[in-house]
Design a protein around this motif. Structure first.
Motif, mmCIF file in Angstrom:
data_model
loop_
_atom_site.group_PDB
_atom_site.id
_atom_site.type_symbol
_atom_site.label_atom_id
_atom_site.label_comp_id
_atom_site.label_asym_id
_atom_site.label_seq_id
_atom_site.Cartn_x
_atom_site.Cartn_y
_atom_site.Cartn_z
ATOM 1 N N CYS A 41 0.824 -1.212 0.000
ATOM 2 C CA CYS A 41 0.000 0.000 0.000
ATOM 3 C C CYS A 41 0.857 1.260 0.000
ATOM 4 N N ARG A 42 0.193 2.364 -0.288
ATOM 5 C CA ARG A 42 0.792 3.681 -0.079
ATOM 6 C C ARG A 42 0.817 3.974 1.431
ATOM 7 N N PRO A 43 1.687 4.876 1.884
ATOM 8 C CA PRO A 43 1.647 5.287 3.294
ATOM 9 C C PRO A 43 0.308 5.900 3.700
ATOM 10 N N GLY A 44 -0.346 6.606 2.772
ATOM 11 C CA GLY A 44 -1.610 7.262 3.102
ATOM 12 C C GLY A 44 -2.839 6.401 2.912
ATOM 13 N N CYS A 45 -2.674 5.092 2.744
ATOM 14 C CA CYS A 45 -3.821 4.212 2.505
ATOM 15 C C CYS A 45 -4.828 4.289 3.648
ATOM 16 N N PRO A 46 -6.131 4.412 3.342
ATOM 17 C CA PRO A 46 -7.142 4.510 4.395
ATOM 18 C C PRO A 46 -7.501 3.182 5.043
ATOM 19 N N SER A 47 -6.921 2.083 4.574
ATOM 20 C CA SER A 47 -7.231 0.774 5.139
ATOM 21 C C SER A 47 -6.803 0.694 6.604
ATOM 22 N N ARG A 48 -7.321 -0.315 7.280
ATOM 23 C CA ARG A 48 -6.983 -0.532 8.684
ATOM 24 C C ARG A 48 -5.475 -0.713 8.838
ATOM 25 N N ARG A 49 -4.899 -0.061 9.843
ATOM 26 C CA ARG A 49 -3.463 -0.149 10.033
ATOM 27 C C ARG A 49 -3.057 -1.564 10.449
ATOM 28 N N PRO A 50 -1.971 -2.079 9.869
ATOM 29 C CA PRO A 50 -1.521 -3.430 10.214
ATOM 30 C C PRO A 50 -0.681 -3.425 11.484
ATOM 31 N N ALA A 51 -0.415 -4.619 12.007
ATOM 32 C CA ALA A 51 0.518 -4.745 13.118
ATOM 33 C C ALA A 51 1.935 -4.504 12.584
ATOM 34 N N ARG A 52 2.734 -3.805 13.348
ATOM 35 C CA ARG A 52 4.057 -3.424 12.854
ATOM 36 C C ARG A 52 4.922 -4.646 12.534
ATOM 37 N N ARG A 53 4.767 -5.711 13.318
ATOM 38 C CA ARG A 53 5.613 -6.894 13.108
ATOM 39 C C ARG A 53 5.363 -7.543 11.747
ATOM 40 N N ASN A 54 4.216 -7.226 11.128
ATOM 41 C CA ASN A 54 3.875 -7.832 9.834
ATOM 42 C C ASN A 54 4.240 -6.954 8.647
ATOM 43 N N VAL A 55 4.875 -5.811 8.901
ATOM 44 C CA VAL A 55 5.103 -4.823 7.849
ATOM 45 C C VAL A 55 6.564 -4.817 7.401
ATOM 46 N N CYS A 56 6.755 -4.679 6.106
ATOM 47 C CA CYS A 56 8.084 -4.422 5.555
ATOM 48 C C CYS A 56 7.959 -3.296 4.530
ATOM 49 N N PHE A 57 9.058 -2.613 4.253
ATOM 50 C CA PHE A 57 9.042 -1.438 3.396
ATOM 51 C C PHE A 57 9.839 -1.677 2.110
ATOM 52 N N PHE A 58 9.382 -1.031 1.039
ATOM 53 C CA PHE A 58 10.070 -1.104 -0.245
ATOM 54 C C PHE A 58 10.213 0.303 -0.803
ATOM 55 N N GLU A 59 11.328 0.525 -1.503
ATOM 56 C CA GLU A 59 11.571 1.838 -2.085
ATOM 57 C C GLU A 59 10.555 2.164 -3.177
ATOM 58 N N THR A 60 10.156 1.148 -3.942
ATOM 59 C CA THR A 60 9.251 1.371 -5.073
ATOM 60 C C THR A 60 8.166 0.302 -5.115
ATOM 61 N N ALA A 61 7.113 0.623 -5.845
ATOM 62 C CA ALA A 61 6.041 -0.360 -6.050
ATOM 63 C C ALA A 61 6.557 -1.553 -6.848
ATOM 64 N N GLN A 62 7.469 -1.308 -7.792
ATOM 65 C CA GLN A 62 8.011 -2.407 -8.591
ATOM 66 C C GLN A 62 8.750 -3.410 -7.713
ATOM 67 N N ALA A 63 9.482 -2.903 -6.703
ATOM 68 C CA ALA A 63 10.209 -3.799 -5.806
ATOM 69 C C ALA A 63 9.253 -4.665 -4.998
ATOM 70 N N ALA A 64 8.138 -4.078 -4.586
ATOM 71 C CA ALA A 64 7.150 -4.867 -3.845
ATOM 72 C C ALA A 64 6.523 -5.929 -4.741
ATOM 73 N N LEU A 65 6.252 -5.577 -5.981
ATOM 74 C CA LEU A 65 5.717 -6.556 -6.936
ATOM 75 C C LEU A 65 6.714 -7.692 -7.156
ATOM 76 N N ALA A 66 7.992 -7.342 -7.305
ATOM 77 C CA ALA A 66 9.020 -8.358 -7.533
ATOM 78 C C ALA A 66 9.146 -9.314 -6.347
ATOM 79 N N ALA A 67 8.794 -8.804 -5.138
ATOM 80 C CA ALA A 67 8.873 -9.643 -3.941
ATOM 81 C C ALA A 67 7.632 -10.513 -3.775
ATOM 82 N N GLY A 68 6.671 -10.398 -4.686
ATOM 83 C CA GLY A 68 5.501 -11.266 -4.659
ATOM 84 C C GLY A 68 4.263 -10.675 -4.018
ATOM 85 N N PHE A 69 4.289 -9.372 -3.688
ATOM 86 C CA PHE A 69 3.117 -8.744 -3.076
ATOM 87 C C PHE A 69 2.185 -8.182 -4.154
ATOM 88 N N ARG A 70 0.894 -8.067 -3.808
ATOM 89 C CA ARG A 70 -0.118 -7.562 -4.725
ATOM 90 C C ARG A 70 -0.462 -6.115 -4.383
#
Length: 376
Positions: A41-70
């Motif tokens: 997601c974007r940082p400003g996503c209105p969705s429910r905030r996740p637990a921090r332990r489940n979160v990882c960060f990526f520099e770009t959307a392409q990097a997140a896609l390459a890691a298998g996230f939707r």
């Protein structure tokens, strides 16, 4: 001199604070992914905030896609590829985020290989604010995050990067809307007066602190207004004070009934740096005119931030006084008014000087469930 590991930890902390604050200013500069859902997601996503332990960060959307996230279907982070912030500005942002004390403009310019004046212009064009203002907003966000975690006020002040408590209290008045000690308690102990009255658009509530009006709400039910104020200020002491607020309440009602009436109210407006910029720009729109969300974004110097602008309009705490009803879709249609499209249409019609027919009046009365006015 902090080591690289400390710099990385500071950067991650700044990004997590942006996610917790749903900060649209960070959109396009990184994305966060949730391991349990497989979505990024974007940082400003209105969705429910996740637990921090489940979160990882990526520099770009392409990097997140390459890691298998939707890609998230709500905030559409792939659209962040349109973000106008260039690489030099993005690097300057990361330097500010990772520094305990905001770097000077000269230091930032040297780090990204630009002249100070040129970086200043590019930074303001891309972020809608100067590097100094961006650093100040980050310090307020860090202060809010530290206070919310329950640490001592003095520890939170210095952890946020303030050299003196007096500076923190001065900044908190505008950035947090209250003193740090009050913010730490979730507004507990703060007294908020409010008054409720009927108007032609239904029921109106005006709430105020000792500094000024903090909320103006519209509804078709007086009890619903009181419940809404309770949800907005869960730990504050709400006091119904119709007499004390009579002048301000009458001024808002008069403005609703006759939009040409002058509104001269002290305001205690609370929001993010970006929201405050949007709300100030909204107040500059003359009565009787409308603009599109895209036009408003361009006026702010953020032509690609249309969704962020719409989000700031939706978060407007002061109906009518901050006239978000004057913002319409690109095709001129009325969309996205938190107090109802019927009210938005009525306000715009009055500001444009259009007559309201008996049939329109009957329709509105039915919608608002108010007794019909007597016929002449």
């Amino acid at each position: 001199m902090p080591d690289k590991e400390t710099d990385v930890e500071a950067l991650i902390e700044a990004r997590w604070s942006a996610v917790m604050a749903r900060d649209h200013l960070a959109d396009g500069r990184f994305v966060y992914a949730v391991r349990t859902t497989g979505i990024f997601c974007r940082p400003g996503c209105p969705s429910r905030r996740p637990a921090r332990r489940n979160v990882c960060f990526f520099e770009t959307a392409q990097a997140a896609l390459a890691a298998g996230f939707r890609s998230c279907l709500r905030c559409r982070p792939l659209d962040a590829l349109e973000n106008p912030v260039d690489d030099s500005v993005a690097r300057a942002c990361r330097l500010i985020e990772a520094s305990e004390a905001p770097p000077s403009l000269d230091e930032l310019a040297a780090a990204v290989g630009l002249s100070p004046g040129y970086l200043h212009r590019r930074f303001k064009a891309g972020m809608g604010m100067t590097p100094k203002a961006y650093g100040a907003a980050l310090k307020i966000r860090r202060l809010a995050s530290a206070l919310s975690s329950g640490v001592k006020v003095s520890d939170a002040i210095y952890a946020a990067g303030y050299a003196a408590s007096s500076r923190a209290y001065e900044a908190a008045a505008g950035g947090l809307g209250m003193a740090p000690s009050v913010y730490r308690r979730g507004g507990e102990g703060e007294s908020i007066r409010y008054a409720v009255a009927a108007c032609s658009l239904g029921w109106l509530a005006v709430a105020a602190t000792g500094r000024g009006v903090v909320a103006i709400e519209l509804s078709d039910d007086a009890d619903a207004l009181r419940e809404a104020l309770g949800r907005r200020f869960p730990k504050a002491r709400l006091v119904e004070a119709s007499t004390a607020l009579a002048r301000w309440l009458d001024a808002v009602v008069a403005h609703i009934e006759a939009p040409g009436a002058l509104l001269d109210l002290p305001l205690d407006v609370r929001g993010t740096a970006f929201q405050l910029r949007v709300w100030r720009e909204l107040q500059a729109i003359p009565a009787g005119t409308t603009i599109s969300y895209a036009t408003l974004a361009r006026r702010l110097g953020r032509p690609k931030a249309v969704r962020a602008v719409a989000g700031a309009c939706a978060a407007n705490p002061l109906a009518v006084v901050i006239p978000c009803h004057r913002v319409v879709a690109a095709d001129g249609k009325l969309r996205g008014y938190r107090w109802g499209l019927t009210r938005k249409a009525r306000l715009l019609a009055r500001e444009a000087g259009e007559d309201e027919t008996d049939e329109e009046e009957d329709d509105l009365v039915q919608i608002l469930r108010l007794p019909a006015p007597p016929r002449p």
